[in-house]
Scaffold this motif. Structure first.
Motif, mmCIF file in Angstrom:
data_model
loop_
_atom_site.group_PDB
_atom_site.id
_atom_site.type_symbol
_atom_site.label_atom_id
_atom_site.label_comp_id
_atom_site.label_asym_id
_atom_site.label_seq_id
_atom_site.Cartn_x
_atom_site.Cartn_y
_atom_site.Cartn_z
ATOM 1 N N ASP A 141 -36.585 77.897 20.405
ATOM 2 C CA ASP A 141 -35.899 76.651 19.315
ATOM 3 C C ASP A 141 -37.014 75.359 19.629
ATOM 4 O OD1 ASP A 141 -34.504 76.196 16.946
ATOM 5 O OD2 ASP A 141 -33.507 74.808 18.204
ATOM 6 N N ASP A 142 -36.393 74.293 18.838
ATOM 7 C CA ASP A 142 -37.360 73.020 18.980
ATOM 8 C C ASP A 142 -36.998 72.483 20.529
ATOM 9 O OD1 ASP A 142 -38.663 73.122 16.640
ATOM 10 O OD2 ASP A 142 -36.850 72.796 15.908
ATOM 11 N N THR A 143 -36.218 72.973 21.344
ATOM 12 C CA THR A 143 -35.574 72.208 22.450
ATOM 13 C C THR A 143 -36.659 71.714 23.248
ATOM 14 O OG1 THR A 143 -33.814 73.830 22.294
ATOM 15 C CG2 THR A 143 -34.138 72.474 24.500
ATOM 16 N N CYS B 152 -30.276 68.365 15.664
ATOM 17 C CA CYS B 152 -29.473 69.573 16.200
ATOM 18 C C CYS B 152 -30.537 70.643 16.687
ATOM 19 C CB CYS B 152 -28.382 70.013 15.242
ATOM 20 S SG CYS B 152 -27.331 71.128 16.294
ATOM 21 N N ALA B 153 -30.587 70.712 18.024
ATOM 22 C CA ALA B 153 -31.605 71.859 18.562
ATOM 23 C C ALA B 153 -30.540 72.784 19.408
ATOM 24 C CB ALA B 153 -32.253 70.806 19.560
ATOM 25 N N CYS B 154 -31.109 74.215 19.157
ATOM 26 C CA CYS B 154 -30.491 75.025 19.861
ATOM 27 C C CYS B 154 -30.788 75.130 21.414
ATOM 28 C CB CYS B 154 -30.741 76.450 19.131
ATOM 29 S SG CYS B 154 -29.805 78.021 19.881
ATOM 30 N N ILE B 155 -30.130 74.697 22.228
ATOM 31 C CA ILE B 155 -30.390 74.478 23.560
ATOM 32 C C ILE B 155 -30.208 75.631 24.157
ATOM 33 C CG2 ILE B 155 -29.935 72.068 23.731
ATOM 34 C CD1 ILE B 155 -27.237 72.535 24.987
ATOM 35 N N ASP C 182 -25.537 74.385 21.038
ATOM 36 C CA ASP C 182 -26.603 73.328 20.321
ATOM 37 C C ASP C 182 -26.204 71.944 20.878
ATOM 38 O OD1 ASP C 182 -27.455 75.208 18.482
ATOM 39 O OD2 ASP C 182 -25.408 75.308 17.687
ATOM 40 N N GLN C 183 -27.126 71.199 20.632
ATOM 41 C CA GLN C 183 -27.082 69.784 20.805
ATOM 42 C C GLN C 183 -27.668 68.841 20.117
ATOM 43 O OE1 GLN C 183 -28.811 68.684 24.976
ATOM 44 N NE2 GLN C 183 -27.531 66.760 24.964
ATOM 45 N N PRO D 82 -30.201 62.147 23.999
ATOM 46 C CA PRO D 82 -29.677 63.274 24.030
ATOM 47 C C PRO D 82 -28.137 62.733 23.423
ATOM 48 C CG PRO D 82 -29.690 62.747 26.267
ATOM 49 C CD PRO D 82 -30.659 61.761 25.501
ATOM 50 N N VAL E 24 -38.349 68.520 21.748
ATOM 51 C CA VAL E 24 -37.216 67.568 21.895
ATOM 52 C C VAL E 24 -37.019 67.019 23.514
ATOM 53 C CG1 VAL E 24 -34.672 66.789 21.345
ATOM 54 C CG2 VAL E 24 -35.753 68.270 19.695
ATOM 55 N N ARG E 25 -36.841 67.820 24.367
ATOM 56 C CA ARG E 25 -36.840 67.403 25.732
ATOM 57 C C ARG E 25 -38.223 66.337 25.992
ATOM 58 N NH1 ARG E 25 -31.658 67.467 27.191
ATOM 59 N NH2 ARG E 25 -30.883 69.610 26.798
#
Length: 82
Positions: free
Chosen positions: A37-39, A29-32, A62-63, A53, A42-43
């Protein structure tokens, strides 16, 4: 395909391999809504086919993301996550 240390950490965490010898989950779970954040990590993994996704939650904040079989192979885990 090579991954950075941070990318490896994200994939291992998503699979639960940071706490166990065997994968017991497959989600991250990333804080988009927060670019710090780690977005971005992750992207980058999504763009390379190592994660995919999932649902957006918490009113778009979040996603969830899932590790693909290619992502598992990139860190040397078997497709069943071990």
């Amino acid at each position: 395909m090579s991954v950075t240390a941070v990318e490896r950490m994200v994939i291992r965490h998503a699979l639960g391999l940071d706490n166990s010898k065997n994968a017991y989950r497959n989600h991250f779970c990333a804080c988009i809504a927060d670019p710090n954040d780690d977005t971005g990590t992750v992207r980058s993994l999504v763009d390379r086919g190592l994660m995919e996704p999932g649902p957006v939650i918490n009113n778009g904040r979040d996603q969830y993301f899932r590790v693909t079989d290619a992502g598992k192979r990139a860190i040397g885990a078997k497709e069943d996550g071990r």
